[in-house]
Write an enzyme that holds these catalytic residues in place. Structure first.
Site, mmCIF file in Angstrom:
data_model
loop_
_atom_site.group_PDB
_atom_site.id
_atom_site.type_symbol
_atom_site.label_atom_id
_atom_site.label_comp_id
_atom_site.label_asym_id
_atom_site.label_seq_id
_atom_site.Cartn_x
_atom_site.Cartn_y
_atom_site.Cartn_z
ATOM 1 N N VAL A 20 6.556 -11.143 -14.926
ATOM 2 C CA VAL A 20 6.867 -12.572 -14.826
ATOM 3 C C VAL A 20 7.995 -12.830 -13.830
ATOM 4 O O VAL A 20 8.685 -13.849 -13.899
ATOM 5 C CB VAL A 20 7.224 -13.153 -16.207
ATOM 6 C CG1 VAL A 20 6.008 -13.136 -17.109
ATOM 7 C CG2 VAL A 20 8.383 -12.396 -16.855
ATOM 8 N N HIS A 80 -12.899 -6.735 21.325
ATOM 9 C CA HIS A 80 -14.143 -6.919 20.574
ATOM 10 C C HIS A 80 -14.793 -5.556 20.329
ATOM 11 O O HIS A 80 -14.867 -4.743 21.234
ATOM 12 C CB HIS A 80 -15.115 -7.810 21.348
ATOM 13 C CG HIS A 80 -16.449 -7.946 20.675
ATOM 14 N ND1 HIS A 80 -16.642 -8.764 19.579
ATOM 15 C CD2 HIS A 80 -17.643 -7.338 20.930
ATOM 16 C CE1 HIS A 80 -17.904 -8.675 19.194
ATOM 17 N NE2 HIS A 80 -18.539 -7.816 19.994
ATOM 18 N N GLY A 110 17.522 3.711 -0.869
ATOM 19 C CA GLY A 110 16.354 2.885 -0.598
ATOM 20 C C GLY A 110 16.143 1.753 -1.572
ATOM 21 O O GLY A 110 15.287 0.894 -1.352
ATOM 22 N N LEU A 139 -0.613 -9.234 -9.938
ATOM 23 C CA LEU A 139 -1.934 -9.139 -9.323
ATOM 24 C C LEU A 139 -2.142 -7.820 -8.599
ATOM 25 O O LEU A 139 -3.259 -7.282 -8.582
ATOM 26 C CB LEU A 139 -2.151 -10.303 -8.361
ATOM 27 C CG LEU A 139 -2.321 -11.677 -9.011
ATOM 28 C CD1 LEU A 139 -2.620 -12.732 -7.955
ATOM 29 C CD2 LEU A 139 -3.437 -11.664 -10.052
ATOM 30 N N GLU A 140 -1.091 -7.299 -7.997
ATOM 31 C CA GLU A 140 -1.247 -5.988 -7.334
ATOM 32 C C GLU A 140 -1.605 -4.911 -8.348
ATOM 33 O O GLU A 140 -2.530 -4.106 -8.126
ATOM 34 C CB GLU A 140 0.025 -5.630 -6.559
ATOM 35 C CG GLU A 140 0.206 -6.454 -5.298
ATOM 36 C CD GLU A 140 1.378 -6.030 -4.443
ATOM 37 O OE1 GLU A 140 1.502 -6.554 -3.328
ATOM 38 O OE2 GLU A 140 2.184 -5.175 -4.887
#
Length: 445
Positions: free
Chosen positions: A263, A435, A38, A180-181
């Site tokens: 980074v 909707h 994986g 950010l995660e």
């Protein structure tokens, strides 16, 4: 030495799936893997990170329960159980890929593969030759060339995924997708998070409007940002660490208990013996053409290793393009129509061009926007912070679509389908949407 039709190096997203497709197409395949089934995505990337994102989402929902009239007296986070759940999911999916490697026509080889010549690959005493080879060896973590970059208090995303405690103060170096995660996750877990980003805005390649709005939302959640700041060093500071950076010519620092180096990633070019075979590459990755073929006929490179787009799904579809070329089939895949997602809270999803790119290229465009706060389903969910921004040409063809908000990762595919078929935005407006649903934000754009 055994002869095959196709050799694949790597069982990540660019390797295992195409191996099965190739075998089902009648090819005899040998696939090499030196570490785990994986690749990075499954083991130390996409899947485990998203598992922690779900933990963070639940914690945020619990904190907001009172807004829904629900009184939760007490809650706590058990990191050992969080990590155990993550490991269980990874093991389950890894086992499924291992089973796929038993598909008739596939020979799995455990080992560190190297080129012996342009059409021969070996690992230990196992050697295979084939007219076609797909390199899918992925990428590895980048480090800033600064003092203290490899000190004890600095970790990569791999170590963060096995962290069995919540640091009181976490400094994230890098305001890109990975940074950010994790900033979003550990902010929800209770860390005091500071993000230091070199560029003028977080998520530098993303649409500036979306990135700025995301930063504003995350700041409200308690994440501190140092934008336009260059990290110059990391030093010990008693029982903590000092991240030193320059902001507008002024030297500053932030004290942290743990530092995440986020980074970016770089192509995993080492150990393949590419120079001996004459395969052209740069620091960015292996050079390929539109068929993912290198300068050496019959050798292809897909995914992070070619540096074109560091996304798991990009690797998978690049491998399909390569296989089509090997089989002599005209590919129907449009690689330029490829969504990207940031699983922060809220999510960000993009596809196509940003407004900045269109301006730079002096392309005429129109902007269409709709807000989450105008959507009934979003209000019922308590997810009214968000925006859908679409960029079209004057005829309505979608040049780029950008979503900030709940379930952005799912909603972006409406735009992917329209762009893939070169349709216009009116197709979305004239298609009946259920909707109430978040998809109505797109319909009413």
């Amino acid at each position: 030495m055994e002869t095959k039709d196709l050799i694949i190096i790597g069982t990540g997203p660019g390797g295992y799936d195409v191996a099965v497709k190739a075998a089902k197409a009648g090819l005899q395949v040998a696939i090499f893997e030196k570490q785990y089934y994986g690749g990075t995505c499954l083991n130390v990337g996409c899947i485990p990170t998203k598992t922690l994102c779900k933990n963070a989402e639940l914690l945020e929902e619990i904190k907001a329960a009172e807004d829904f009239g629900i009184d939760i007296k007490e809650s706590s986070l058990d990191m050992s159980r969080v990590i155990a759940r993550k490991n269980g999911i990874v093991e389950k999916l890894s086992g499924a890929i291992e089973a796929l490697m038993n598909t008739p026509g596939i020979t799995f080889v455990k080992g560190d593969a190297k080129f012996i010549d342009a059409h021969t690959i070996g690992a230990g005493d196992q050697v295979f030759t084939a007219p076609n080879i797909i390199i899918a060896t992925g990428s590895t973590t980048k480090f800033l060339p600064i003092e203290g970059a490899h000190s004890k208090g600095v970790v990569t995303s791999t170590e963060m995924l096995n962290l069995e405690y919540v640091p009181k103060r976490l400094c994230v170096i890098g305001g890109g997708v990975i940074g950010l995660e994790f900033a979003s996750i550990f902010n929800a877990f209770g860390s005091q998070v500071t993000v230091v980003e070199f560029c003028k805005e977080i998520l530098p390649p993303f649409d500036r409007d979306i990135a700025k709005r995301l930063r504003t939302i995350l700041k409200k959640k308690g994440i501190e940002f140092k934008i336009g700041s260059a990290v110059v060093g990391i030093k010990d500071a008693d029982d903590a660490y000092l991240v030193e950076f320059e902001e507008k010519g002024e030297k500053k620092n932030v004290t942290s208990d743990l530092i995440l180096m986020a980074v970016g990633r770089e192509a995993n070019l080492s150990s393949l013996n590419l120079d001996d075979v004459g395969i052209h590459y740069t620091k960015k990755g292996i050079e390929v053409d539109e068929y993912m073929q290198t300068n050496v006929p019959g050798i292809y490179a897909v995914g992070d290793i070619n540096g074109r787009m560091q996304l798991a799904h990009a690797a998978t579809f690049q491998s399909y393009v390569a296989l089509d070329h090997i089989l002599g089939v005209e590919s129907q895949i449009h690689l330029h129509v490829c969504p990207a997602v940031v699983f922060t809270s809220p999510e960000v999803a993009i596809i196509g061009k940003t407004e900045e790119e269109l301006k730079s290229a002096e392309i005429n465009y129109e902007v269409h926007k709709n807000m989450y706060r105008a959507n009934g389903k979003a209000l019922t969910m308590g997810c009214d912070e968000g925006l859908v921004k679409v960029l079209t040409d004057t005829e309505g063809h979608i040049l780029g679509a950008h979503i900030l908000g709940a379930h952005a990762a799912d909603l972006i595919h409406e735009f992917a389908l329209v762009m893939n078929e070169s349709l216009t935005i009116d197709i979305l407006r004239n298609t009946i949407h259920a909707h109430p649903s978040l998809s109505e934000i797109i319909m009413k754009i």
